[in-house]
Motif scaffolding. Structure first.
Motif, PDB file in Angstrom:
ATOM      1  N   PHE A 224     -31.178-103.718  16.756  1.00  0.00           N
ATOM      2  CA  PHE A 224     -31.991-102.760  17.497  1.00  0.00           C
ATOM      3  C   PHE A 224     -32.206-101.470  16.706  1.00  0.00           C
ATOM      4  CE2 PHE A 224     -32.476 -99.089  20.262  1.00  0.00           C
ATOM      5  CZ  PHE A 224     -33.534 -99.477  21.061  1.00  0.00           C
ATOM      6  N   GLU A 225     -31.212-101.018  15.979  1.00  0.00           N
ATOM      7  CA  GLU A 225     -31.236 -99.714  15.315  1.00  0.00           C
ATOM      8  C   GLU A 225     -31.905 -99.711  13.941  1.00  0.00           C
ATOM      9  OE1 GLU A 225     -27.297 -98.023  15.309  1.00  0.00           O
ATOM     10  OE2 GLU A 225     -27.027 -98.493  17.422  1.00  0.00           O
ATOM     11  N   ARG A 226     -32.326-100.858  13.438  1.00  0.00           N
ATOM     12  CA  ARG A 226     -32.897-100.911  12.095  1.00  0.00           C
ATOM     13  C   ARG A 226     -34.164-100.049  11.998  1.00  0.00           C
ATOM     14  NH1 ARG A 226     -34.165-106.679  11.599  1.00  0.00           N
ATOM     15  NH2 ARG A 226     -35.109-106.067   9.652  1.00  0.00           N
ATOM     16  N   PRO A 227     -34.204 -99.126  11.019  1.00  0.00           N
ATOM     17  CA  PRO A 227     -35.378 -98.267  10.854  1.00  0.00           C
ATOM     18  C   PRO A 227     -36.431 -98.920   9.958  1.00  0.00           C
ATOM     19  CG  PRO A 227     -33.700 -97.599   9.302  1.00  0.00           C
ATOM     20  CD  PRO A 227     -33.106 -98.739  10.123  1.00  0.00           C
ATOM     21  N   LEU A 228     -37.589 -98.290   9.899  1.00  0.00           N
ATOM     22  CA  LEU A 228     -38.618 -98.720   8.948  1.00  0.00           C
ATOM     23  C   LEU A 228     -38.171 -98.380   7.527  1.00  0.00           C
ATOM     24  CD1 LEU A 228     -42.017 -97.489  10.467  1.00  0.00           C
ATOM     25  CD2 LEU A 228     -41.163 -99.823  10.355  1.00  0.00           C
ATOM     26  N   THR A 229     -38.585 -99.195   6.587  1.00  0.00           N
ATOM     27  CA  THR A 229     -38.394 -98.871   5.180  1.00  0.00           C
ATOM     28  C   THR A 229     -39.509 -97.905   4.762  1.00  0.00           C
ATOM     29  OG1 THR A 229     -39.810-100.686   4.457  1.00  0.00           O
ATOM     30  CG2 THR A 229     -37.442-101.176   4.677  1.00  0.00           C
ATOM     31  N   GLN A 230     -39.415 -97.390   3.548  1.00  0.00           N
ATOM     32  CA  GLN A 230     -40.488 -96.549   3.017  1.00  0.00           C
ATOM     33  C   GLN A 230     -41.797 -97.335   2.998  1.00  0.00           C
ATOM     34  OE1 GLN A 230     -40.515 -93.321   2.393  1.00  0.00           O
ATOM     35  NE2 GLN A 230     -42.677 -93.412   1.814  1.00  0.00           N
ATOM     36  N   ARG A 231     -41.720 -98.594   2.569  1.00  0.00           N
ATOM     37  CA  ARG A 231     -42.927 -99.431   2.561  1.00  0.00           C
ATOM     38  C   ARG A 231     -43.479 -99.598   3.973  1.00  0.00           C
ATOM     39  NH1 ARG A 231     -43.628-105.821   1.131  1.00  0.00           N
ATOM     40  NH2 ARG A 231     -45.766-105.910   1.863  1.00  0.00           N
ATOM     41  N   GLY A 232     -42.591 -99.786   4.950  1.00  0.00           N
ATOM     42  CA  GLY A 232     -43.025 -99.912   6.344  1.00  0.00           C
ATOM     43  C   GLY A 232     -43.766 -98.675   6.821  1.00  0.00           C
ATOM     44  N   ARG A 233     -43.276 -97.491   6.442  1.00  0.00           N
ATOM     45  CA  ARG A 233     -43.952 -96.240   6.822  1.00  0.00           C
ATOM     46  C   ARG A 233     -45.313 -96.130   6.134  1.00  0.00           C
ATOM     47  NH1 ARG A 233     -38.620 -94.769   6.490  1.00  0.00           N
ATOM     48  NH2 ARG A 233     -38.801 -93.951   4.382  1.00  0.00           N
ATOM     49  N   GLU A 234     -45.351 -96.459   4.848  1.00  0.00           N
ATOM     50  CA  GLU A 234     -46.614 -96.381   4.108  1.00  0.00           C
ATOM     51  C   GLU A 234     -47.631 -97.378   4.661  1.00  0.00           C
ATOM     52  OE1 GLU A 234     -45.379 -97.029   0.064  1.00  0.00           O
ATOM     53  OE2 GLU A 234     -44.398 -95.064  -0.049  1.00  0.00           O
ATOM     54  N   ASP A 235     -47.177 -98.606   4.927  1.00  0.00           N
ATOM     55  CA  ASP A 235     -48.079 -99.628   5.482  1.00  0.00           C
ATOM     56  C   ASP A 235     -48.621 -99.210   6.839  1.00  0.00           C
ATOM     57  OD1 ASP A 235     -47.745-101.258   3.256  1.00  0.00           O
ATOM     58  OD2 ASP A 235     -46.427-102.699   4.268  1.00  0.00           O
ATOM     59  N   ALA A 236     -47.781 -98.567   7.673  1.00  0.00           N
ATOM     60  CA  ALA A 236     -48.229 -98.138   8.997  1.00  0.00           C
ATOM     61  C   ALA A 236     -49.362 -97.130   8.885  1.00  0.00           C
ATOM     62  CB  ALA A 236     -47.062 -97.554   9.793  1.00  0.00           C
ATOM     63  N   LEU A 237     -49.279 -96.227   7.938  1.00  0.00           N
ATOM     64  CA  LEU A 237     -50.353 -95.247   7.756  1.00  0.00           C
ATOM     65  C   LEU A 237     -51.645 -95.928   7.322  1.00  0.00           C
ATOM     66  CD1 LEU A 237     -48.320 -92.393   6.036  1.00  0.00           C
ATOM     67  CD2 LEU A 237     -49.226 -92.412   8.380  1.00  0.00           C
ATOM     68  N   VAL A 238     -51.540 -96.891   6.403  1.00  0.00           N
ATOM     69  CA  VAL A 238     -52.725 -97.610   5.919  1.00  0.00           C
ATOM     70  C   VAL A 238     -53.345 -98.437   7.043  1.00  0.00           C
ATOM     71  CG1 VAL A 238     -53.501 -99.447   4.357  1.00  0.00           C
ATOM     72  CG2 VAL A 238     -51.983 -97.648   3.510  1.00  0.00           C
ATOM     73  N   VAL A 239     -52.522 -99.169   7.766  1.00  0.00           N
ATOM     74  CA  VAL A 239     -53.026-100.000   8.856  1.00  0.00           C
ATOM     75  C   VAL A 239     -53.603 -99.114   9.967  1.00  0.00           C
ATOM     76  CG1 VAL A 239     -52.331-101.620  10.689  1.00  0.00           C
ATOM     77  CG2 VAL A 239     -51.590-101.998   8.325  1.00  0.00           C
TER      78      VAL A 239
END
Length: 163
Positions: free
Chosen positions: A24-39
């Motif tokens: 439950f507590e797993r955060p986004l990775t840096q790639r996950g944050r970058e991908d979210a902005l692009v998407v």
């Protein structure tokens, strides 16, 4: 006939592989944050600003929701019940979207976020990878979601959405 609305079905971004944290507590990775902005930018250019996002309360899903829908755009609604929710629970959350909302999203987890996409399109082809997003053309009131198949208007993959 109702005017068109759009529902984005979104799997959360890439999460950290952490053996020291509960799932439950797993955060986004840096790639996950970058991908979210692009998407999020791709979603914006497709349907305009999201007005309402319903998201699992797991940090990776909630962070994804906040990155694809900045506070200046719309409301992010955190729902604890959406963490590892059943397809029916996700459908109930989508049906509860206010009638005046034109563009909304649900951010959740596999397998049920993919199952929701399959249920709403009446297809069995979707198994969403991290931050894949499916845009559905909704021509009925939100409360009637699932009563007829929805048409896919856009499928966004983070690697293909980058400039």
């Amino acid at each position: 006939m109702e005017s068109s609305r759009w529902l984005w079905i979104v799997r959360h971004g890439q999460a950290a592989d952490s053996y020291s944290l509960p799932d439950f507590e797993r955060p986004l990775t840096q790639r996950g944050r970058e991908d979210a902005l692009v998407v999020g930018q791709n979603m914006l250019s497709t349907t305009g600003e999201l007005e309402h996002v319903v998201a699992s309360s797991a940090p990776r899903a909630l962070a994804t929701a906040k990155l694809i829908c900045p506070p200046s755009a719309g409301v992010v609604e955190e729902q604890t019940l959406l963490y590892m929710a059943s397809t029916e629970t996700l459908l109930t959350a989508a049906r509860a979207i206010a009638g005046n909302i034109r563009c909304a999203a649900i951010v959740g987890h596999n397998p049920c976020i993919s199952d929701l996409a399959n249920l709403l399109t009446r297809k069995k082809e979707y198994r969403l990878a991290p931050l894949e997003a499916l845009c559905l053309d909704v021509t009925t009131p939100w409360i009637d979601l699932g009563s007829s198949p929805l048409r896919v208007t856009r499928f966004v993959e983070p690697n293909k959405a980058k400039p």
